[in-house]
Every structure is written in structure tokens, then in C-alpha cells.
Write a protein that holds these residues in place. Structure first.
Motif, PDB file in Angstrom:
ATOM      1  N   GLU A  16       0.814  -1.221   0.000  1.00 47.30           N
ATOM      2  CA  GLU A  16       0.000   0.000   0.000  1.00 47.30           C
ATOM      3  C   GLU A  16       0.846   1.268   0.000  1.00 47.30           C
ATOM      4  N   GLY A  17       2.171   1.123   0.106  1.00 48.10           N
ATOM      5  CA  GLY A  17       3.067   2.280   0.137  1.00 48.10           C
ATOM      6  C   GLY A  17       4.047   2.202   1.296  1.00 48.10           C
ATOM      7  N   ASP A  18       4.890   3.203   1.410  1.00 42.47           N
ATOM      8  CA  ASP A  18       5.889   3.250   2.482  1.00 42.47           C
ATOM      9  C   ASP A  18       5.220   3.622   3.798  1.00 42.47           C
ATOM     10  N   ILE A  19       5.686   3.005   4.901  1.00 43.62           N
ATOM     11  CA  ILE A  19       5.162   3.358   6.218  1.00 43.62           C
ATOM     12  C   ILE A  19       6.313   3.554   7.197  1.00 43.62           C
ATOM     13  N   GLY A  20       6.051   4.374   8.187  1.00 46.24           N
ATOM     14  CA  GLY A  20       6.961   4.576   9.305  1.00 46.24           C
ATOM     15  C   GLY A  20       6.192   4.270  10.572  1.00 46.24           C
ATOM     16  N   VAL A  21       6.813   3.550  11.482  1.00 44.61           N
ATOM     17  CA  VAL A  21       6.139   3.117  12.703  1.00 44.61           C
ATOM     18  C   VAL A  21       6.889   3.666  13.905  1.00 44.61           C
ATOM     19  N   TYR A  22       6.163   4.390  14.760  1.00 46.09           N
ATOM     20  CA  TYR A  22       6.683   4.881  16.028  1.00 46.09           C
ATOM     21  C   TYR A  22       5.994   4.133  17.162  1.00 46.09           C
ATOM     22  N   LYS A  23       6.477   4.334  18.381  1.00 45.63           N
ATOM     23  CA  LYS A  23       5.853   3.743  19.562  1.00 45.63           C
ATOM     24  C   LYS A  23       4.385   4.190  19.626  1.00 45.63           C
ATOM     25  N   ASN A  24       3.513   3.284  20.064  1.00 45.06           N
ATOM     26  CA  ASN A  24       2.069   3.517  20.207  1.00 45.06           C
ATOM     27  C   ASN A  24       1.340   3.679  18.874  1.00 45.06           C
ATOM     28  N   HIS A  25       1.906   3.142  17.790  1.00 45.61           N
ATOM     29  CA  HIS A  25       1.223   3.129  16.495  1.00 45.61           C
ATOM     30  C   HIS A  25      -0.045   2.296  16.623  1.00 45.61           C
ATOM     31  N   ILE A  26      -1.048   2.588  15.828  1.00 47.26           N
ATOM     32  CA  ILE A  26      -2.273   1.788  15.874  1.00 47.26           C
ATOM     33  C   ILE A  26      -1.961   0.357  15.436  1.00 47.26           C
ATOM     34  N   PRO A  27      -2.673  -0.631  15.966  1.00 45.52           N
ATOM     35  CA  PRO A  27      -2.475  -2.012  15.511  1.00 45.52           C
ATOM     36  C   PRO A  27      -2.770  -2.110  14.010  1.00 45.52           C
TER      37      PRO A  27
END
Length: 73
Positions: free
Chosen positions: A30-41
Motif C-alpha cells: 500500500e506504500g511506504d510506512i513509518g512506525v513509532y511507539k504507540n502506532h495503531i495495531p
């Protein structure tokens, strides 16, 4: 550095990486993603590209081919 959280990268034959990071970047179908602490499930299908693991002392990179990512609380 952002708040750290635990990441585990698992391949079919072993645990490839396990550690604390401030952010994870990767490419999904679906594209590039970045994940930080407390990201939605979230669960996504991985697309070929580079996995960036932002640790306290720098960025580790790994090649991704296929699979999925599961983001939990």
C-alpha cells in the motif's frame, strides 16, 4: 531520539533481529510506512525494499523481499 519500543524480525528459519528502536520504516503493498511507539495495531503485506531500524546509535538496514508486518500495542 523518540520513545523506544521493541521490534522482532522473524524469518522462516530464525529470529533475524530483536531490539529496541525509535522508528521502523518499510515498504508495503500500500506504500511506504513509518512506525513509532504507540502506532495503531495494523497488519500489512511487505513489498520488496529496505527495512530501516532506527536505533539509539544509528540506523540498521536490511533487505526485504516478501512477508507481512504485524504491529501490536
Amino acid at each position: 531520539m523518540a520513545d523506544m519500543f521493541k521490534v522482532k524480525v522473524i524469518t522462516p528459519d530464525r529470529v533475524f533481529y530483536e531490539g529496541d528502536v525509535g522508528m521502523v520504516e518499510l515498504k508495503t503493498t500500500e506504500g511506504d510506512i513509518g512506525v513509532y511507539k504507540n502506532h495503531i495495531p495494523l497488519t500489512c503485506i511487505v513489498a520488496p525494499g529496505v527495512l530501516n531500524l532506527h536505533e539509539a546509535d544509528g540506523v540498521k538496514k536490511a533487505a526485504l523481499h516478501t512477508g507481512f508486518v504485524e504491529i501490536l500495542q
